[in-house]
Design an enzyme around this catalytic site. Sequence first.
Site, PDB file in Angstrom:
ATOM      1  N   ASP A  79       0.831  -1.203   0.000  1.00 40.06           N
ATOM      2  CA  ASP A  79       0.000   0.000   0.000  1.00 40.06           C
ATOM      3  C   ASP A  79       0.859   1.243   0.000  1.00 40.06           C
ATOM      4  O   ASP A  79       2.054   1.197   0.243  1.00 40.06           O
ATOM      5  CB  ASP A  79      -0.960   0.005   1.206  1.00 40.06           C
ATOM      6  CG  ASP A  79      -0.303  -0.495   2.495  1.00 40.06           C
ATOM      7  OD1 ASP A  79       0.939  -0.389   2.622  1.00 40.06           O
ATOM      8  OD2 ASP A  79      -1.020  -0.988   3.378  1.00 40.06           O
ATOM      9  N   ASN A 145      -8.108  -2.201  13.596  1.00 39.91           N
ATOM     10  CA  ASN A 145      -9.494  -2.550  13.280  1.00 39.91           C
ATOM     11  C   ASN A 145      -9.565  -3.825  12.438  1.00 39.91           C
ATOM     12  O   ASN A 145     -10.600  -4.131  11.858  1.00 39.91           O
ATOM     13  CB  ASN A 145     -10.194  -1.393  12.562  1.00 39.91           C
ATOM     14  CG  ASN A 145      -9.502  -1.004  11.262  1.00 39.91           C
ATOM     15  OD1 ASN A 145      -8.508  -1.618  10.856  1.00 39.91           O
ATOM     16  ND2 ASN A 145     -10.021   0.018  10.607  1.00 39.91           N
ATOM     17  N   HIS A 147      -7.688  -4.475   9.719  1.00 38.82           N
ATOM     18  CA  HIS A 147      -7.408  -4.335   8.286  1.00 38.82           C
ATOM     19  C   HIS A 147      -6.134  -5.072   7.888  1.00 38.82           C
ATOM     20  O   HIS A 147      -5.198  -5.225   8.680  1.00 38.82           O
ATOM     21  CB  HIS A 147      -7.357  -2.868   7.859  1.00 38.82           C
ATOM     22  CG  HIS A 147      -6.166  -2.083   8.343  1.00 38.82           C
ATOM     23  ND1 HIS A 147      -6.307  -0.915   9.050  1.00 38.82           N
ATOM     24  CD2 HIS A 147      -4.836  -2.271   8.210  1.00 38.82           C
ATOM     25  CE1 HIS A 147      -5.109  -0.430   9.325  1.00 38.82           C
ATOM     26  NE2 HIS A 147      -4.194  -1.240   8.830  1.00 38.82           N
ATOM     27  N   GLU A 152      -9.726  -1.703   4.756  1.00 34.56           N
ATOM     28  CA  GLU A 152     -10.478  -1.408   5.979  1.00 34.56           C
ATOM     29  C   GLU A 152     -11.774  -2.222   6.002  1.00 34.56           C
ATOM     30  O   GLU A 152     -12.271  -2.639   4.939  1.00 34.56           O
ATOM     31  CB  GLU A 152     -10.818   0.086   6.027  1.00 34.56           C
ATOM     32  CG  GLU A 152      -9.650   1.033   5.837  1.00 34.56           C
ATOM     33  CD  GLU A 152      -8.842   1.264   7.105  1.00 34.56           C
ATOM     34  OE1 GLU A 152      -8.965   0.448   8.045  1.00 34.56           O
ATOM     35  OE2 GLU A 152      -8.094   2.256   7.145  1.00 34.56           O
TER      36      GLU A 152
END
Length: 255
Positions: A79, A145, A147, A152
């Site tokens: 990413d 969270n 991810h 996400e």
Amino acid sequence: MIPAKTFTVDALSVCVYNSESELAQGAARIGKEYLQAVLGQKETAAVILATGNSQIQFLKALIALGGVDWSRIILFHLDEYLGIEADSTGSFRYYLRERVEKQVKPAQFHYIQGDALEPLAECDRYAKLLMAQPIDLCLLGVGQNGHLAFNEPEVADFHDPRRVKLVKLALQTRLAQVKQRYFPYLEAVPQYAFTVTIPMLASAQKIICLAPGLDKASIIKKMLTESISPACPASVLRQHANASLFLEKNLASLL
């Protein structure tokens, strides 16, 4: 380095270590042996690298071990922030250039151009590079969270037809970047990013996922004990035939 405990959850192998240092050493040794095996069977190996604090000790350990012919390794990353320049200290290109490329001189390092003038065209360009050869190894961390890369919970798609896409980052993810000191304050963290999608990273022949530290115990519990769902993207690793999750002992405390 032998883990203190091992177990499986569905298809996912879980290795628990007594400390972050032992975790990094254990994962690095497994990564080294796997890459040696791949290079024993074919001319080159393709690896997708992760970034973030979870990878720092591991990357140091992997490089320090030696025994990997990096001149035969083709590297990618997971990413990158939209609009960020390569020389920005918050850029993943900067992180990987300093910690990996300058240290080992790989055959090739294909970077996501975060500041590309045509971001959608950059998604297509990078997807084609990824699909040009099988991915032998994918390195991952788990976000707070759940991810994986920047998939996400709100945008993760286990059947995504794309290989690379643009996403809006969750506030929790952006705050984590400030906490980890990659950016000085929240407003400096880009709101959008490029990410390799779930199907693309899951196509790797082997996955090594690292979760050191003590602040992700609740999401690791959700990842391993609740249903496999995009609500916790990391739970998809329980379906991979050759994925390993490396945990610190204290992080596994809620299991």
